[in-house]
Design an enzyme around this catalytic site. Sequence first.
Site, PDB file in Angstrom:
ATOM      1  N   GLY A  33      19.533 -42.620 -10.054  1.00 30.23           N
ATOM      2  CA  GLY A  33      18.303 -41.972  -9.605  1.00 30.23           C
ATOM      3  C   GLY A  33      18.544 -41.064  -8.419  1.00 30.23           C
ATOM      4  N   PHE A  42      15.137 -38.134  -0.421  1.00 26.79           N
ATOM      5  CA  PHE A  42      16.006 -38.307   0.726  1.00 26.79           C
ATOM      6  C   PHE A  42      17.390 -38.835   0.368  1.00 26.79           C
ATOM      7  CE2 PHE A  42      11.689 -38.918   2.633  1.00 26.79           C
ATOM      8  CZ  PHE A  42      11.665 -37.716   3.317  1.00 26.79           C
ATOM      9  N   SER A  61      20.284 -40.480  -3.020  1.00 23.81           N
ATOM     10  CA  SER A  61      20.612 -40.841  -4.391  1.00 23.81           C
ATOM     11  C   SER A  61      20.849 -42.342  -4.465  1.00 23.81           C
ATOM     12  CB  SER A  61      21.861 -40.077  -4.850  1.00 23.81           C
ATOM     13  OG  SER A  61      21.680 -38.686  -4.719  1.00 23.81           O
ATOM     14  N   LYS A 107      21.259 -47.229  -2.255  1.00 21.93           N
ATOM     15  CA  LYS A 107      20.546 -45.978  -1.952  1.00 21.93           C
ATOM     16  C   LYS A 107      21.273 -45.276  -0.809  1.00 21.93           C
ATOM     17  CE  LYS A 107      16.015 -44.115  -0.650  1.00 21.93           C
ATOM     18  NZ  LYS A 107      14.595 -44.442  -0.375  1.00 21.93           N
ATOM     19  N   ASP A 123       3.434 -43.605  -0.690  1.00 22.78           N
ATOM     20  CA  ASP A 123       4.013 -42.831  -1.793  1.00 22.78           C
ATOM     21  C   ASP A 123       4.101 -43.699  -3.046  1.00 22.78           C
ATOM     22  OD1 ASP A 123       5.069 -40.630  -3.044  1.00 22.78           O
ATOM     23  OD2 ASP A 123       7.122 -40.981  -2.377  1.00 22.78           O
TER      24      ASP A 123
END
Length: 992
Positions: free
Chosen positions: A796, A800, A802, A820, A926
């Site tokens: 993904g 900000f 990957s 991440k 979000d």
Amino acid sequence: MEHHCSILLVASLLLASPAWTSASAGSDGTGGDHRALMQFRSLITDDPYGALASWGAGNMTAPAPCGWHGVTCGVRGRRRGRVTALDLRGLGLASSGTAAPSSLSGLTYLRRLDLSGNRLGGGVPSPLPPSLEHLNLSHNALQGPVPPALGSLHRLQKLSLGYNHLTGAIPASLGNLTSLTSLGLTSNNLAGAIPSALGNLKALTGLYLGGNMLQGSIPSAVFNTSSLQKLAVWTNNLTGTLPPNTGGRLPRLTYFNVDSNRLHGAIPASLGNLTSLTILSLASNNLAGAIPGALGNLKALTGLYLGYNMLQGSIPSAVFNISSLQTLALWTNNLTGTLPPNAGGRLPRLTSFGVDSNRLHGAIPPSLCNASKLEVAQMYENSFSGVIPDCLGTHLKNLWALILDGNQLEANVDADWGFMDSLTNCSNLKIVSLAANKLGGVLPGSIANLSTSMEYLGIWRNMVSGQIPQEIGNLVNLNAIYMHLNNLTGIIPTSISKLNKLSNLVLSGNKLSGQIPPTIGNLTVLTLLFLEDNMLTGPIPSSLGSCPLQTLSLEHNRLTGPIPKEVLLISTLSDYATFQENMLTGSLPSEVGHLKNLMALDVSGNRLTGEIPNSLGDCQILQYCIMDGNMFQGKIPESLGQLKALLALDLSRNNLSGHIPDFLGDMKGLEQLNISFNNFDGDVPKQGIFLNASAFSVEGNSGLCGGIAELKLPPCSDNGSTSNNKRSHKLVMIVSIATAFLGISLLLALCVLCHQRRKLIKAEHALPLINDQFARVSYVNLMNATNSFASENLIGIGSFGSVYKGTMISHDQEVVVAVKVLNLQQRGASQSFIAECETLRCTRHRNLVKILTVCSSIDSGGLDFKAIVFDFLPNGNLDQWLHHRLREHGTHSRIDLVQRIDIAIHVASALEYLHHYKPTPIVHCDLKPSNILLDNDMVAHVGDFGLARFVHQDQTNPSDISSGWATRRGTVGYAPPGQVLTSTLHFTFTIG
């Protein structure tokens, strides 16, 4: 406009049709050429040089336009009078989105087409005349993929499509172009693997694929192209190793550039067989092992670039025998040993010598002075010792950069500074950097006699004494002086004010005395001024207000008088302004409110008086406000509550009085607060930072009472707390009503939630428990876990960073995790990292993603690296199940109505937990299907807390909310129904 473009597109398609091609090849061929060129011209929207002004003379049946600009016609046989070449390169021609070159397909005898250096839109044209032998469309604005149909142009000898915006993979059909001698696809956005079919191009002499996003290894077949002379695949994502026999299969190779990839393994010794090689560039990879001595056989080599690898061992002596060598770049490896005593004597053509950031030691050989054409000597961050050879300037007249920082070089007596005297002979000298060595003795006055072209002078962190020569003002092109951390004495020369190009002046950490020259205001491009830790006296010059400073440091001197308001009006001050530990007096001017971009202000340890100005609240970017050790009086102004970015506030050791304002407990970002040793009285707040005894200090205020138990303050009297009791009683009533309502709601939801219990418990036990065993996970751990962050492990990409799938070891067992990796070049990425860590470190819920550990380190390139490690949830995100998986995998990947309702309940449970989290509620900011992850049992987990915020429950003022962060967070742009999940649970799941 749309109608016009449609007409042009239809015309282009008609012109490219077989019927048109047939007509143009008939008896009316020259007329067909005329029509094709006129069609091309009709699609040109801008001709800045009027190059096509000569086109179009006569009517449509006129003979072939052989006299037009850029047009060449044949002179014999069937080609007589027919257009055989069209050369319009570098004319700035622009076209609309239509592929203008497609209109030239009617030029059936066209052999050469060069439209490079224009601004033609559209994609790579197809079809094109099959007679083409030379096609150059580089340096345009072409988009889309490379058409596989180009593989049918069997006569093509040169294909140049570089410096465009092409995407997709390189078509394997290009391997059919057996006449091709040059293939140029440089600087596009091409991805995928290099087709092995390119190895079929036996006539190929040049392969240019650099500046793309190609992956995989370089096909072995490419190394079998014995005709190849230039191979350039730099700046891609290529992996693998170089074949051991690389040099044995490319006998004609003259240029080999694979730098800025991810190649590993050793440098093949067979490269020494490439006796025609002039450039060998393997920099910025992961190559290891020793530098092969066989490279000394490359007698035609002019450039050897091996920097930014992991090479070990010494530099082979044979390398210094390559007399043709002009550039030797071995920086940033793990090389050891010494430089050969006669290194420079065998490199008469050397212009650039770079061995910095290794582990070399020993003396700098004086023979380096024999490399008389040397322009750049770059040897910093090694362990070179001894004195600097005094022949450098005597023999190296072309020298413009001498960079020796971070070694153990010495100078103890005047004779040891002889090299500085010799450098005055270098008329092109721009950079002299000798920082972080063991240079001592007196700074020679000859430093002011260096070339007037000097731009950078750095001798910081040495032991140099003496004075800065007054004549330093002669170096009129200096833009940076770094002389800090030495033992310099005397005054700051007033002649510095003549250096009108000076942007950085750093003289801190010396023993300079006297006043700051008022003429310093003449430095109208000065952005950094560091004068701290000296013995400067007198006032701060108000003329500093004329300098566009970004950073000002005057701390730890003996400056007197007030802080000039002119200094506080420097709107460019953005990093920090420090005045601490001086003897400044007077009040802090109200003009401090003009520092709207300042991050840190420190006026501590002075004798400032008066009240803290209300205007300080206008410094909205301020993060650190340090004002302790003065004589400020009065109350803390309410305006400080506007400093939303504030992280640290120190008002200790002043004469401030009154109650501690409640807004200090409401500042969510505040991490450190010190208001000790003042005259505050009344109740100490019990919210926000005042709940963490290690984050604030109130000692030395005898009138304070209450607060948390750790303070051990006396309780406040009843009279003083009447209003608080009334508010508490009202709060109890509100809480009671809310609790009753919540109880009814929970009772209604209980029946729905019960059947989920077994599944949720099962899901919890199915996840591996890691706890703290990865508490200190390193960059190397994560690199190994993800196979060097390989693209095949990429699962993904977000705003900000990957996310990679990885495997780590926990109690001798392999655990699958999601890593991440933050892209710290993206603005806001660091704040996102902090927000996610702050949120997930204190929350625990079965429907939230589980954070295992974090990594804040340095990567292999020496750059900051931040990553967060989560449990890996194998079923991806909800957005994929609602949309993408349905399209990609058909009906078998649908989620039924019951599963959708279950997921909605899971998300609602997570939100209910976050919105009622104690002590401070959390808003996700979000929430959307792509941020809802699913485990093996399709249990939903809310993730991606990079925009999350802690929200004070009293923040209900609509104006505060509408003007604050709440209106600026979340997914930007249009989000379709069915993909919007808001924090109030007004969301829709697609059911069809």
